[in-house]
Design an enzyme around this catalytic site. Sequence first.
Site, PDB file in Angstrom:
ATOM      1  N   TYR A  86     -99.033 -11.588  18.186  1.00  0.00           N
ATOM      2  CA  TYR A  86     -97.920 -12.308  17.566  1.00  0.00           C
ATOM      3  C   TYR A  86     -98.508 -13.346  16.619  1.00  0.00           C
ATOM      4  O   TYR A  86     -99.523 -13.102  15.990  1.00  0.00           O
ATOM      5  CB  TYR A  86     -96.968 -12.873  18.646  1.00  0.00           C
ATOM      6  CG  TYR A  86     -95.575 -13.011  18.091  1.00  0.00           C
ATOM      7  CD1 TYR A  86     -94.867 -11.896  17.661  1.00  0.00           C
ATOM      8  CD2 TYR A  86     -94.978 -14.247  17.947  1.00  0.00           C
ATOM      9  CE1 TYR A  86     -93.603 -12.006  17.094  1.00  0.00           C
ATOM     10  CE2 TYR A  86     -93.708 -14.366  17.380  1.00  0.00           C
ATOM     11  CZ  TYR A  86     -93.039 -13.249  16.956  1.00  0.00           C
ATOM     12  OH  TYR A  86     -91.804 -13.357  16.376  1.00  0.00           O
ATOM     13  N   ARG A 110     -87.266 -13.168   6.043  1.00  0.00           N
ATOM     14  CA  ARG A 110     -88.025 -14.422   6.121  1.00  0.00           C
ATOM     15  C   ARG A 110     -89.032 -14.318   7.266  1.00  0.00           C
ATOM     16  O   ARG A 110     -88.887 -14.952   8.311  1.00  0.00           O
ATOM     17  CB  ARG A 110     -87.031 -15.567   6.360  1.00  0.00           C
ATOM     18  CG  ARG A 110     -87.566 -16.892   5.917  1.00  0.00           C
ATOM     19  CD  ARG A 110     -86.457 -17.850   5.613  1.00  0.00           C
ATOM     20  NE  ARG A 110     -87.020 -19.183   5.406  1.00  0.00           N
ATOM     21  CZ  ARG A 110     -87.118 -20.087   6.355  1.00  0.00           C
ATOM     22  NH1 ARG A 110     -86.700 -19.841   7.580  1.00  0.00           N
ATOM     23  NH2 ARG A 110     -87.634 -21.268   6.081  1.00  0.00           N
ATOM     24  N   LYS A 119     -92.685  -9.289  19.157  1.00  0.00           N
ATOM     25  CA  LYS A 119     -91.826 -10.149  19.974  1.00  0.00           C
ATOM     26  C   LYS A 119     -91.474  -9.455  21.290  1.00  0.00           C
ATOM     27  O   LYS A 119     -91.492 -10.064  22.360  1.00  0.00           O
ATOM     28  CB  LYS A 119     -90.555 -10.438  19.173  1.00  0.00           C
ATOM     29  CG  LYS A 119     -89.708 -11.511  19.737  1.00  0.00           C
ATOM     30  CD  LYS A 119     -90.007 -12.808  19.069  1.00  0.00           C
ATOM     31  CE  LYS A 119     -89.229 -13.937  19.673  1.00  0.00           C
ATOM     32  NZ  LYS A 119     -89.311 -15.149  18.903  1.00  0.00           N
ATOM     33  N   GLU A 148     -84.021 -12.065  14.638  1.00  0.00           N
ATOM     34  CA  GLU A 148     -85.309 -12.704  14.374  1.00  0.00           C
ATOM     35  C   GLU A 148     -85.639 -12.687  12.880  1.00  0.00           C
ATOM     36  O   GLU A 148     -85.502 -11.652  12.226  1.00  0.00           O
ATOM     37  CB  GLU A 148     -86.398 -11.917  15.139  1.00  0.00           C
ATOM     38  CG  GLU A 148     -87.779 -12.507  15.063  1.00  0.00           C
ATOM     39  CD  GLU A 148     -87.993 -13.687  16.001  1.00  0.00           C
ATOM     40  OE1 GLU A 148     -87.229 -13.836  16.974  1.00  0.00           O
ATOM     41  OE2 GLU A 148     -88.927 -14.461  15.754  1.00  0.00           O
ATOM     42  N   ASP A 149     -86.053 -13.821  12.370  1.00  0.00           N
ATOM     43  CA  ASP A 149     -86.586 -13.915  11.004  1.00  0.00           C
ATOM     44  C   ASP A 149     -85.636 -13.449   9.893  1.00  0.00           C
ATOM     45  O   ASP A 149     -86.036 -12.757   8.951  1.00  0.00           O
ATOM     46  CB  ASP A 149     -87.943 -13.202  10.898  1.00  0.00           C
ATOM     47  CG  ASP A 149     -89.042 -14.021  11.570  1.00  0.00           C
ATOM     48  OD1 ASP A 149     -88.765 -15.166  11.974  1.00  0.00           O
ATOM     49  OD2 ASP A 149     -90.180 -13.534  11.692  1.00  0.00           O
ATOM     50  N   ASP A 173     -83.431 -16.463  18.108  1.00  0.00           N
ATOM     51  CA  ASP A 173     -84.527 -17.267  18.666  1.00  0.00           C
ATOM     52  C   ASP A 173     -84.994 -18.357  17.705  1.00  0.00           C
ATOM     53  O   ASP A 173     -85.370 -19.444  18.136  1.00  0.00           O
ATOM     54  CB  ASP A 173     -85.710 -16.373  19.049  1.00  0.00           C
ATOM     55  CG  ASP A 173     -86.800 -17.186  19.714  1.00  0.00           C
ATOM     56  OD1 ASP A 173     -86.481 -17.888  20.694  1.00  0.00           O
ATOM     57  OD2 ASP A 173     -87.947 -17.161  19.234  1.00  0.00           O
ATOM     58  N   ASP A 174     -84.972 -18.065  16.399  1.00  0.00           N
ATOM     59  CA  ASP A 174     -85.433 -19.079  15.430  1.00  0.00           C
ATOM     60  C   ASP A 174     -84.570 -20.328  15.526  1.00  0.00           C
ATOM     61  O   ASP A 174     -85.046 -21.442  15.278  1.00  0.00           O
ATOM     62  CB  ASP A 174     -85.360 -18.533  13.999  1.00  0.00           C
ATOM     63  CG  ASP A 174     -86.199 -17.289  13.845  1.00  0.00           C
ATOM     64  OD1 ASP A 174     -87.372 -17.326  14.228  1.00  0.00           O
ATOM     65  OD2 ASP A 174     -85.670 -16.263  13.387  1.00  0.00           O
ATOM     66  N   ASN A 194     -94.905 -25.031  10.874  1.00  0.00           N
ATOM     67  CA  ASN A 194     -95.983 -24.038  10.910  1.00  0.00           C
ATOM     68  C   ASN A 194     -96.308 -23.595   9.495  1.00  0.00           C
ATOM     69  O   ASN A 194     -95.441 -23.689   8.639  1.00  0.00           O
ATOM     70  CB  ASN A 194     -95.515 -22.783  11.663  1.00  0.00           C
ATOM     71  CG  ASN A 194     -95.293 -23.049  13.125  1.00  0.00           C
ATOM     72  OD1 ASN A 194     -96.097 -23.695  13.764  1.00  0.00           O
ATOM     73  ND2 ASN A 194     -94.190 -22.547  13.638  1.00  0.00           N
TER      74      ASN A 194
HETATM   75  P1  NAD Z   1     -85.515 -24.360   6.209  1.00  0.00           P
HETATM   76  O1  NAD Z   1     -85.981 -23.836   4.913  1.00  0.00           O
HETATM   77  O2  NAD Z   1     -84.230 -23.864   6.774  1.00  0.00           O
HETATM   78  O3  NAD Z   1     -85.429 -25.948   6.121  1.00  0.00           O
HETATM   79  C1  NAD Z   1     -86.381 -26.742   5.520  1.00  0.00           C
HETATM   80  C2  NAD Z   1     -85.809 -28.149   5.412  1.00  0.00           C
HETATM   81  O4  NAD Z   1     -86.851 -29.038   4.980  1.00  0.00           O
HETATM   82  C3  NAD Z   1     -84.678 -28.300   4.395  1.00  0.00           C
HETATM   83  O5  NAD Z   1     -83.670 -29.102   4.943  1.00  0.00           O
HETATM   84  C4  NAD Z   1     -85.330 -29.045   3.224  1.00  0.00           C
HETATM   85  O6  NAD Z   1     -84.427 -29.871   2.517  1.00  0.00           O
HETATM   86  C5  NAD Z   1     -86.345 -29.873   3.960  1.00  0.00           C
HETATM   87  N1  NAD Z   1     -87.431 -30.307   3.078  1.00  0.00           N
HETATM   88  C6  NAD Z   1     -88.149 -29.561   2.214  1.00  0.00           C
HETATM   89  N2  NAD Z   1     -89.014 -30.342   1.536  1.00  0.00           N
HETATM   90  C7  NAD Z   1     -88.835 -31.593   1.998  1.00  0.00           C
HETATM   91  C8  NAD Z   1     -89.421 -32.834   1.690  1.00  0.00           C
HETATM   92  N3  NAD Z   1     -90.382 -32.940   0.769  1.00  0.00           N
HETATM   93  N4  NAD Z   1     -89.003 -33.918   2.361  1.00  0.00           N
HETATM   94  C9  NAD Z   1     -88.048 -33.830   3.299  1.00  0.00           C
HETATM   95  N5  NAD Z   1     -87.448 -32.685   3.631  1.00  0.00           N
HETATM   96  C10 NAD Z   1     -87.842 -31.579   2.987  1.00  0.00           C
HETATM   97  O7  NAD Z   1     -86.703 -24.100   7.227  1.00  0.00           O
HETATM   98  P2  NAD Z   1     -86.633 -23.983   8.836  1.00  0.00           P
HETATM   99  O8  NAD Z   1     -86.394 -22.580   9.266  1.00  0.00           O
HETATM  100  O9  NAD Z   1     -85.733 -25.030   9.344  1.00  0.00           O
HETATM  101  O10 NAD Z   1     -88.142 -24.287   9.236  1.00  0.00           O
HETATM  102  C11 NAD Z   1     -88.735 -25.536   8.939  1.00  0.00           C
HETATM  103  C12 NAD Z   1     -90.106 -25.634   9.578  1.00  0.00           C
HETATM  104  O11 NAD Z   1     -89.964 -25.615  10.993  1.00  0.00           O
HETATM  105  C13 NAD Z   1     -91.039 -24.478   9.216  1.00  0.00           C
HETATM  106  O12 NAD Z   1     -92.303 -24.993   8.868  1.00  0.00           O
HETATM  107  C14 NAD Z   1     -91.162 -23.701  10.482  1.00  0.00           C
HETATM  108  O13 NAD Z   1     -92.447 -23.156  10.600  1.00  0.00           O
HETATM  109  C15 NAD Z   1     -90.929 -24.738  11.539  1.00  0.00           C
HETATM  110  N6  NAD Z   1     -90.446 -24.137  12.785  1.00  0.00           N
HETATM  111  C16 NAD Z   1     -91.126 -24.413  13.937  1.00  0.00           C
HETATM  112  C17 NAD Z   1     -90.725 -23.855  15.130  1.00  0.00           C
HETATM  113  C18 NAD Z   1     -91.448 -24.198  16.402  1.00  0.00           C
HETATM  114  O14 NAD Z   1     -92.313 -25.009  16.401  1.00  0.00           O
HETATM  115  N7  NAD Z   1     -91.119 -23.627  17.526  1.00  0.00           N
HETATM  116  C19 NAD Z   1     -89.647 -22.972  15.164  1.00  0.00           C
HETATM  117  C20 NAD Z   1     -88.945 -22.722  13.970  1.00  0.00           C
HETATM  118  C21 NAD Z   1     -89.360 -23.315  12.788  1.00  0.00           C
END
Ligand code: NAD
Length: 539
Positions: A96, A148, A166, A237-238, A260-261, A400
């Site tokens: 994964y 995505r 997964k 997913e994704d 899950d996301d 990430n």
């Molecule tokens: P998304 O594209 O839906 O949201 C991104 C957000 O970040 C938006 O609201 C955007 O306005 C904001 N953003 C972008 N640039 C910015 C800046 N310079 N300053 C402030 N805000 C800013 O993305 P998402 O699906 O919500 O994922 C976001 C992050 O969370 C990714 O890096 C993903 O890897 C991580 N994530 C981690 C986990 C985990 O740890 N389990 C799970 C899911 C997602």
Amino acid sequence: METRDPAHGISLLRDPLLNKGTAFTEQERDALGLRGLLPAHVQSMEMQAARVLTNLRSLPNDLEKYVALNALHDRNEALFFRVVIDNIDEIQPLIYTPTVGLACQRFGQVFQRPRGLFIGANDRGRIAELMRNWPYEAKLIVATDGERILGLVDLGANGMGIPVGKLSLYSACAGIHPGLCLPIMLDVGTNNEELLNDPYYIGVRQKRLSGAAYDELIEEFMEAAHAAFPEALIQFEDFASQTAVRLLGKYRDRFCTFNDDIQGTAAVALAGILSALRVAGGKLKEQTLLFFGAGQAATGIADLVVSAMMAEGLTEAEALERLAFFDVNGLVVQGRDDLASHTLRYARKHAPVHDFVDAIRTLKPTAIIGAAGVGGAFTRDVLGAMAELNTRPIIFALSNPTSKAECTAEQAYRATQGRALFACGSPQSPVVLDGKTYVPRQGNNSYIFPGVGLGVIASSARLVTDEMFMAAAHKLAELVSEGDIAQGSLYPALPRLREVSAHIAASVAAVAFQRGLAAGDAPNDLLALVSNQMYDPRY
Ligand code: NAD
């Protein structure tokens, strides 16, 4: 020509769900028509597993290891899962994240054998027929449209590596029998020009379906999947952020489904906050959370936190007051005309704020949760402001991969003199500070989704509810040991995953029975109910 019973002779060796390779005993070789089809030496499963590991470790890179493990998966599922289960720390990153991301990018090149169902843009009107081609029962479906992959890129049909990987984690971490798992690629096309021009691309060569055509395909898929496998849980997913939120809203009350996301991420983050509160003290409803990012992940976490605060007695309005968001255009406030629909409920009555440190000084959060994918955004000033305001600041850098993490564990501990309660989205190494070793742990969705899946399947729940994710989060936080807490870990150690999943499954099943969503009456011992169903391959 293979006309014989699949549980016999060469057909048996070619059936990955039944094959044991060189481990078939002398008696089995006689009884099952295998004599002569295998080399003489009978090898135990332990020896086979040792050989697999030796070979794996000699391979030059992670992609080759992924390919080798995939080939084993296609040949001998029991051995594959034995190796994964016994070496989860080492193998999870290979089957994964992060390796699966690279594997999906090269999927066309490394493709050897199909697994699961591919439903194409041109299959509208005959999806039920495709479903009937799946030869096994299915109780757990993971579906993606590849838009995505790992939250990053549109990889079209090459995203099939994600549902496959997964589901391997579901089987390894929660013992869901691989014969009940069905990966599905909703191949609606891709807007990735590079793939459309790649001669090895495996998918439908057209731009993505959109609008009504896309929605009709998904609707037909949901109906057909439910008709073919009425007891199956369908995990999304994704998908692209907006699509994911929309489809979850559309289907969560009609079908047994979750994303899950959104929901898994939410539960794992909530569990981390609850663990942190075991150290910091205080109740969830007393916290003020400031999210950095207001996308799918951040608002998904917030939605569950609101439910959890309401379960502690706050009204919805009071709970919403305790959460704030800072996105690419600053503090999420009323009057902004650039907010996505799922963010609107969180827009505060507040003057605009364009600097994150200012937002911290104004709102005085007890926790900051980074989910914006902006590497290094939690600067010394950000961390310093949190350290000034809180005895034990809660700092989660969930983005990430590691390069996008808001800060490293080391930065968080140093800037707060070791007081930070820290969790990360990608694995980070232990940190030694003033002679004390801190062991940061990853808010890995694998702590949550396998147990939720097992709990839903074991109780034959009709729907998956937020209350189930809340129960999962509370249970996960409870399972963090005193030893973990003492070293700064907000999550249990990964090798405990099967035990963790069993306990989470039992609490999810308990909710299903309490709410009348499960089949029949609740048994006395829910832990036994789920544990007895866990696949533990041995021969
Ligand atoms: P998304 O594209 O839906 O949201 C991104 C957000 O970040 C938006 O609201 C955007 O306005 C904001 N953003 C972008 N640039 C910015 C800046 N310079 N300053 C402030 N805000 C800013 O993305 P998402 O699906 O919500 O994922 C976001 C992050 O969370 C990714 O890096 C993903 O890897 C991580 N994530 C981690 C986990 C985990 O740890 N389990 C799970 C899911 C997602």
